[in-house]
Design a protein around this motif. Structure first.
Motif, PDB file in Angstrom:
ATOM      1  N   ASP A 192      -7.491   1.079  -3.554  1.00 32.18           N
ATOM      2  CA  ASP A 192      -8.419  -0.047  -3.686  1.00 32.18           C
ATOM      3  C   ASP A 192      -8.619  -0.421  -5.146  1.00 32.18           C
ATOM      4  O   ASP A 192      -8.694  -1.607  -5.494  1.00 32.18           O
ATOM      5  N   GLU A 193      -8.693   0.597  -6.011  1.00 33.34           N
ATOM      6  CA  GLU A 193      -8.851   0.350  -7.446  1.00 33.34           C
ATOM      7  C   GLU A 193      -7.663  -0.427  -7.999  1.00 33.34           C
ATOM      8  O   GLU A 193      -7.825  -1.386  -8.768  1.00 33.34           O
ATOM      9  N   GLU A 251      -5.275  -7.915  -3.826  1.00 32.77           N
ATOM     10  CA  GLU A 251      -6.066  -7.856  -2.601  1.00 32.77           C
ATOM     11  C   GLU A 251      -5.477  -8.783  -1.543  1.00 32.77           C
ATOM     12  O   GLU A 251      -5.062  -9.903  -1.836  1.00 32.77           O
ATOM     13  N   GLN A 253      -7.112   6.367  -0.763  1.00 32.68           N
ATOM     14  CA  GLN A 253      -7.626   5.035  -0.451  1.00 32.68           C
ATOM     15  C   GLN A 253      -8.452   4.480  -1.606  1.00 32.68           C
ATOM     16  O   GLN A 253      -8.358   3.287  -1.945  1.00 32.68           O
ATOM     17  N   ALA A 254      -9.243   5.361  -2.240  1.00 26.09           N
ATOM     18  CA  ALA A 254     -10.055   4.913  -3.373  1.00 26.09           C
ATOM     19  C   ALA A 254      -9.168   4.461  -4.531  1.00 26.09           C
ATOM     20  O   ALA A 254      -9.418   3.415  -5.150  1.00 26.09           O
ATOM     21  N   ALA A 274       0.831  -1.206   0.000  1.00 27.44           N
ATOM     22  CA  ALA A 274       0.000   0.000   0.000  1.00 27.44           C
ATOM     23  C   ALA A 274       0.861   1.249   0.000  1.00 27.44           C
ATOM     24  O   ALA A 274       0.575   2.223  -0.721  1.00 27.44           O
ATOM     25  N   ASP A 306      -1.776  -5.894   0.777  1.00 27.45           N
ATOM     26  CA  ASP A 306      -1.435  -4.483   0.949  1.00 27.45           C
ATOM     27  C   ASP A 306      -0.517  -4.215   2.138  1.00 27.45           C
ATOM     28  O   ASP A 306       0.179  -3.201   2.165  1.00 27.45           O
ATOM     29  N   LEU A 353      -5.468  -2.315  -6.286  1.00 29.95           N
ATOM     30  CA  LEU A 353      -5.391  -3.651  -5.688  1.00 29.95           C
ATOM     31  C   LEU A 353      -6.315  -4.611  -6.417  1.00 29.95           C
ATOM     32  O   LEU A 353      -5.955  -5.785  -6.648  1.00 29.95           O
ATOM     33  N   ARG A 354      -7.494  -4.134  -6.814  1.00 37.31           N
ATOM     34  CA  ARG A 354      -8.418  -4.983  -7.569  1.00 37.31           C
ATOM     35  C   ARG A 354      -7.895  -5.228  -8.982  1.00 37.31           C
ATOM     36  O   ARG A 354      -7.894  -6.361  -9.474  1.00 37.31           O
ATOM     37  N   THR A 356       0.749   4.112  -2.982  1.00 37.09           N
ATOM     38  CA  THR A 356       0.261   5.469  -2.684  1.00 37.09           C
ATOM     39  C   THR A 356       1.387   6.491  -2.630  1.00 37.09           C
ATOM     40  O   THR A 356       1.125   7.695  -2.656  1.00 37.09           O
TER      41      THR A 356
END
Length: 361
Positions: free
Chosen positions: A120-121, A129, A116-117, A100, A132, A123-124, A104
């Protein structure tokens, strides 16, 4: 033009070579151009000039109507204004940061919710997933490659530059990740320039191949055209695979796949995966030529055709046979004389099914 990137520049090194970058890429849609050639041909220098990490000596670079470099005016856009995603050969992950944190790190200007958004995008998208909180040393080579790519994509770049993206992986992992990378790039509305010296990687990833040699772009075109019809002897020596054709699977039997290639059908070892469209790659030394017709079988492909060219190449001759597609064979000079091979000679080309290498399109 506003819908493409154009580059025509030279980077000269004191006491060293000059690298000439001449490229054109569409903008705003998924398109992969592979810059292909041997080590030292100038591929990475071209990437660095496009990214603004090197300043060309002369020429011009424009992207979607913006001028990134113009030697005549002295203008050069800084790297941060170009919105480029650059994936380095060694991935350059920070060992002390988590997955993560590495991803970031590229978007410090966003607030916490937006970061965070985006995380998450990514990681998918990159199937990371649950990883992180891990650090790079706790990841496999393929996972590290995906983290590095996520860090590049999280900034939503307008142009993606990949420098030997799979070279740090072992062979089995490289084969797996190659397919993942191809699917990912096809799903992004981002033009990509990918550097490699691996012909399998070039065919698997490319919509277009630009062959480099001696510091220059020697030929640009669709992969099957560049590999099967090199513009000259220099390109032929670089690409190294004499026959590349497109085909589709039309049947399967006993571990073999029947492929339709133009107007002919031939057999190959059944490939893994679900793809039905392939590049068929055949090395000239795996083709034998005979006069007259021979019965075909699933283990051996016997392809009737006519000689279109006989070209001496040192102790051997390179023979091109039109058999529904252009097939190259290498025969000794003596064999070429004994068989009286010349343009128009009817022959049968024999290729073992195991010698037909398939690369998904």
């Amino acid at each position: 033009m506003a819908d493409e990137m154009t580059a025509a520049f030279e980077k000269a090194y004191n006491g060293g070579p000059s690298i000439h970058g001449t490229l054109r890429l569409p903008v705003g849609k998924p398109h992969v151009t592979v810059l292909f050639g041997p080590s030292g041909s100038g591929k990475t220098t071209v990437l660095r000039c496009l990214a603004g990490l090197e300043r060309p000596s002369r020429g011009r670079i424009t992207f979607a109507g913006e001028t990134w470099f113009d030697a005549d005016t002295g203008g050069q856009a800084p790297p941060q204004s170009r919105a480029i995603g650059y994936l380095f050969q060694d991935y350059a992950l920070f060992p002390h940061l988590t997955v993560a944190g590495n991803i970031t790190y590229a978007i410090p200007d966003l607030n916490r919710k937006e970061r965070q958004a985006r995380l998450d995008e990514m990681l998918r998208l990159l199937r990371l997933e649950g990883l992180d909180d891990r650090r790079p040393a706790q990841l496999s080579g393929g996972q590290q490659q995906r983290v590095a790519l996520a860090r590049v994509l999280v900034r939503r770049p307008r142009l993606l530059l990949l420098d030997e993206p799979l070279s740090a992986l072992d062979a089995p992992t490289r084969e797996q990740v190659r397919g993942e990378l191809r699917e990912l790039l096809r799903g992004q509305n981002i033009p990509t320039l990918c550097v490699t010296h691996d012909w399998v990687e070039a065919l698997a990833l490319a919509d277009e191949v630009a062959v480099m040699g001696g510091g220059r772009v020697l030929q640009v075109g669709p992969p099957d055209e560049v590999f099967s019809r090199p513009a000259d002897a220099d390109v032929a020596a670089i690409v190294g695979v004499e026959t590349v054709a497109t085909g589709r699977v039309v049947g399967r039997k006993d571990g073999l796949a029947a492929l339709e290639v133009g107007r002919v059908r031939l057999w190959a070892v059944e490939p893994d995966g679900r793809s039905e469209q392939f590049y068929l790659c055949i090395r000239a030394e795996d083709v034998t030529l005979e006069i007259g017709t021979q019965p075909s079988s699933s283990a051996r492909n016997h392809l009737a055709g006519r000689v279109t060219e006989v070209r001496p190449a040192g102790p051997v001759s390179r023979v091109t046979v039109e058999c529904g597609f252009a097939l190259a064979a290498l025969v000794t000079r003596q064999a070429a004389q004994d068989l009286a091979l010349q343009p128009g000679t009817p022959v049968t080309a024999t290729v073992k099914a195991s010698a037909v290498h398939l690369i998904p399109r």
